[in-house]
Design an enzyme around this catalytic site. Structure first.
Site, PDB file in Angstrom:
ATOM      1  N   VAL A  46       0.837  -1.197   0.000  1.00 42.84           N
ATOM      2  CA  VAL A  46       0.000   0.000   0.000  1.00 42.84           C
ATOM      3  C   VAL A  46       0.877   1.254   0.000  1.00 42.84           C
ATOM      4  O   VAL A  46       0.563   2.249  -0.656  1.00 42.84           O
ATOM      5  CB  VAL A  46      -0.973   0.003   1.205  1.00 42.84           C
ATOM      6  CG1 VAL A  46      -1.761   1.309   1.274  1.00 42.84           C
ATOM      7  CG2 VAL A  46      -1.923  -1.183   1.139  1.00 42.84           C
ATOM      8  N   CYS A  47       1.995   1.183   0.719  1.00 44.33           N
ATOM      9  CA  CYS A  47       2.865   2.358   0.887  1.00 44.33           C
ATOM     10  C   CYS A  47       3.282   3.008  -0.438  1.00 44.33           C
ATOM     11  O   CYS A  47       3.150   4.228  -0.580  1.00 44.33           O
ATOM     12  CB  CYS A  47       4.092   2.003   1.719  1.00 44.33           C
ATOM     13  SG  CYS A  47       3.684   1.420   3.381  1.00 44.33           S
ATOM     14  N   PRO A  48       3.766   2.243  -1.434  1.00 47.82           N
ATOM     15  CA  PRO A  48       4.172   2.925  -2.663  1.00 47.82           C
ATOM     16  C   PRO A  48       3.007   3.579  -3.400  1.00 47.82           C
ATOM     17  O   PRO A  48       3.185   4.619  -4.038  1.00 47.82           O
ATOM     18  CB  PRO A  48       4.817   1.824  -3.506  1.00 47.82           C
ATOM     19  CG  PRO A  48       4.350   0.541  -2.922  1.00 47.82           C
ATOM     20  CD  PRO A  48       4.071   0.809  -1.469  1.00 47.82           C
ATOM     21  N   LEU A  51       2.601   6.947  -1.491  1.00 41.24           N
ATOM     22  CA  LEU A  51       3.716   7.867  -1.744  1.00 41.24           C
ATOM     23  C   LEU A  51       3.685   8.373  -3.179  1.00 41.24           C
ATOM     24  O   LEU A  51       3.979   9.543  -3.440  1.00 41.24           O
ATOM     25  CB  LEU A  51       5.045   7.186  -1.429  1.00 41.24           C
ATOM     26  CG  LEU A  51       5.263   6.845   0.050  1.00 41.24           C
ATOM     27  CD1 LEU A  51       6.511   5.990   0.228  1.00 41.24           C
ATOM     28  CD2 LEU A  51       5.345   8.078   0.902  1.00 41.24           C
TER      29      LEU A  51
END
Length: 187
Positions: A46-48, A51
């Protein structure tokens, strides 16, 4: 305990931006609007997406006088490796702070102590270093940069217009409210 309306705590950390390593401190943050965008870890799922979404709005945020700092408990070296390895992360032009000791993450009361990872937390900070907005979601719930921009605009609006507030779903240019006894029970 809420961190809303509290001043950011002192910190010093190594960061990565535009192919360079450098030091960032709390003093660097003050004097302009800022977003601290915490996420659990580099090289995840999920993080990329989050970002990358913030990267798509970075120029607009810069135009609003806002600096963005992404923060995870990874090192600045890991941020560089991720930046070099991922097409999505490669488009990031904002500062990526490494917080391997967890100092900054704990300063924002945003640490998952049992894992040593940051929660998925967003903090909007005014030029005096005061936290004006907080959003924290669970592991699997990604955030929306478009709504983050809306929240920054609302925070900037109310800072510039004391005595006014922005109602739900407020967008720039729409009507605000001036709280008063006359409004009680009429909204």
């Amino acid at each position: 305990m809420s961190v809303i309306n509290t001043e950011i705590k002192p910190f010093k950390a190594q960061a990565f931006k535009n192919g360079e390593f450098f030091e960032v401190t709390d003093a660097d943050v003050k004097g302009k609007w800022a977003i601290f965008f915490f996420y659990p870890a580099d090289f995840t799922f999920v993080c990329p997406t989050e970002l990358g979404d913030v990267a798509d709005y970075y120029d607009e945020l810069q135009g609003m006088g806002v600096e963005v700092y992404s923060v995870s408990t990874d090192t600045h070296f890991t941020h560089k490796a991720w930046h070099d390895a991922s097409e999505t992360i490669a488009k990031i032009k904002y500062t990526m702070i490494g917080d391997p000791t967890g100092t900054i993450t704990r300063n924002f009361d945003n640490m998952r102590e049992d894992m040593g990872l940051a929660d998925r937390g967003t903090f909007i900070i005014d030029p005096q270093g005061i936290i004006q907005a907080v959003e924290v979601t669970s592991e699997g719930i990604g955030r929306n940069a478009e709504d983050l921009v809306r929240k920054v605009k609302a925070a900037q609006y109310i800072a510039a217009h004391p005595g006014e507030v922005c109602p739900a779903k407020w967008k720039e240019g729409e009507a605000t409210l001036a709280p008063s006894l006359d409004l009680v029970g009429k909204i």
